[in-house]
Write a protein that holds these residues in place. Structure first.
Motif, short mmCIF file in Angstrom:
data_model
loop_
_atom_site.label_atom_id
_atom_site.label_comp_id
_atom_site.label_asym_id
_atom_site.label_seq_id
_atom_site.Cartn_x
_atom_site.Cartn_y
_atom_site.Cartn_z
N LEU A 182 0.82 -1.21 0.00
CA LEU A 182 0.00 0.00 0.00
C LEU A 182 0.86 1.26 0.00
O LEU A 182 0.47 2.28 -0.59
N ASP A 183 2.02 1.20 0.62
CA ASP A 183 2.93 2.35 0.58
C ASP A 183 3.41 2.60 -0.85
O ASP A 183 3.58 3.75 -1.26
N HIS A 184 3.64 1.54 -1.60
CA HIS A 184 4.14 1.69 -2.97
C HIS A 184 3.05 2.07 -3.96
O HIS A 184 3.25 2.95 -4.80
N PHE A 185 1.91 1.41 -3.87
CA PHE A 185 0.87 1.60 -4.88
C PHE A 185 -0.28 2.48 -4.41
O PHE A 185 -1.10 2.90 -5.23
N GLY A 186 -0.37 2.75 -3.11
CA GLY A 186 -1.42 3.61 -2.59
C GLY A 186 -2.66 2.83 -2.18
O GLY A 186 -2.99 1.82 -2.80
N GLU A 187 -3.33 3.32 -1.15
CA GLU A 187 -4.51 2.60 -0.66
C GLU A 187 -5.67 2.61 -1.66
O GLU A 187 -6.53 1.74 -1.64
N LYS A 188 -5.67 3.58 -2.59
CA LYS A 188 -6.73 3.62 -3.60
C LYS A 188 -6.51 2.60 -4.72
O LYS A 188 -7.38 2.44 -5.58
N SER A 189 -5.35 1.93 -4.70
CA SER A 189 -5.06 0.95 -5.75
C SER A 189 -5.78 -0.37 -5.52
O SER A 189 -5.79 -1.23 -6.39
N VAL A 190 -6.40 -0.54 -4.33
CA VAL A 190 -7.11 -1.79 -4.02
C VAL A 190 -8.53 -1.47 -3.58
O VAL A 190 -8.82 -0.36 -3.13
N SER A 191 -9.39 -2.46 -3.72
CA SER A 191 -10.78 -2.25 -3.30
C SER A 191 -10.97 -2.51 -1.81
O SER A 191 -11.88 -1.96 -1.18
N ALA A 192 -10.13 -3.38 -1.25
CA ALA A 192 -10.24 -3.72 0.17
C ALA A 192 -8.97 -4.47 0.57
O ALA A 192 -8.19 -4.90 -0.28
N LEU A 193 -8.79 -4.64 1.87
CA LEU A 193 -7.67 -5.41 2.40
C LEU A 193 -8.22 -6.53 3.27
O LEU A 193 -9.02 -6.29 4.19
N GLN A 194 -7.78 -7.74 2.98
CA GLN A 194 -8.10 -8.89 3.83
C GLN A 194 -6.80 -9.39 4.46
O GLN A 194 -5.85 -9.73 3.75
#
Length: 325
Positions: A84-96
């Protein structure tokens, strides 16, 4: 490093379990303090390995699908935080976040919520779906061969797989076996520059393994707490070997036809260096002469050369070599 947060005896206990290959027998997290101590030390070193892999993916022009990020065997959650640091939290729909330890999942969830307050963190059993980005980190030493095969089969469900392990002979060969098991259903993104059978599997390469080296931040070497960590654990702070595998369902960004990768460290002699090179033709040593490549020879001797290259050879002697652009 915040030394006040570290339980040094807990670190010694965990280190002993890792070295004795008993970490997979039972949950080694006994308290949240264990996780804090681990996250401050061992996990940081794993995070620097992930930084190495993720930085290379960006350099190659790879981007992840915007699916659910699944951190399998999450531990303290360092892999997903690095992603998430590299690609950003907006790069994913959710975190499991999934781990056999509920204590670890709670800790990793709290760390993720604190760092990415807008991120949707969901529950689950670690099983990916067709749009998932599956992260797997430093689990092979804790799995039986049967469990590893089951995990590789589970990975088939994902859109893409990013898998990082210690750079040991055994971990490397296991990842290569996973690569060969899955490459009919995925494209190979990294570390390979090709889609062919792994050249390490050739009989003449039995002594070799696919490993690479990340670099820790320079401040590690001036921090007295990291020096204490090195003394307590017997770990060489300079040494960050890793093996990794990145798979994706769509084809990866196109590389030049003569793209290759150097595996491990170069073998340096007085007038030449031998580079264990991997490309679509296989894995074999390439000779780089000081006479024709003085600057490149100096870089390899200092350990600062680029391992991703474009090259041309006459036999096994390099005629041209330049960093992959």
């Amino acid at each position: 490093m915040n030394a006040d947060a570290i339980d040094w005896k807990a670190l010694e206990r965990m280190r002993a379990a890792f070295l004795q290959n008993t970490a997979g027998a039972a949950d080694y997290w006994q308290s949240e303090s264990d996780l804090v101590s681990y996250d401050t030390t061992f996990a940081q070193r794993i995070g620097w390995k992930w930084d190495y892999v993720l930085g290379e993916l960006k350099r190659r022009g790879w981007s992840s699908p915007k699916g659910e990020l699944v951190d399998w065997g999450c531990g303290s959650g360092i892999a997903s935080r690095a992603f998430l640091d590299h690609f950003g939290e907006k790069s994913v729909s959710a975190l499991q976040l999934w781990d056999r330890s509920s204590l670890a999942m709670s800790y990793a969830t709290a760390r993720a919520r604190a760092k990415y307050p807008r991120l949707n963190i969901v529950g689950g059993n670690g099983s990916p779906t067709t749009d998932s980005i599956l992260l797997i980190s430093h689990v092979l030493t804790e799995l039986t061969p049967e469990q590893t095969q089951a995990l590789a089969d589970e990975a088939l469900k994902a859109q893409c797989v990013l898998w990082v392990e210690p750079g040991t002979y055994e971990s490397s060969l296991t990842l290569i076996a996973v690569r060969e098991r899955l490459r009919g259903q995925f494209s190979i993104v990294a570390p390979c520059t090709h889609q062919e059978r792994c050249g390490i599997l050739a009989r003449e390469n039995e002594r070799h393994w696919c490993h690479h080296f990340a670099s820790p931040p320079s401040e590690v070497f001036t921090d007295s707490n990291w020096a204490r960590f090195a003394t307590a654990t017997g770990i060489d702070l300079r040494d960050l070997p890793l093996s990794f595998l990145v798979l994706d369902k769509p084809p990866p960004p196109v590389l030049p036809a003569n793209a290759g990768r150097v595996i491990g460290h170069a073998r340096i002699y007085k007038g030449h260096a031998l580079l264990l090179g991997c490309d679509a033709s296989g894995v074999r040593e390439r000779k780089l002469t000081k006479r024709y490549f003085p600057e490149e020879f100096k870089a390899w001797r200092k350990g600062k050369a680029d391992v991703l290259c474009e090259w041309k050879c006459a036999g096994d002697e390099l005629q041209e070599i330049k960093p992959l652009r």
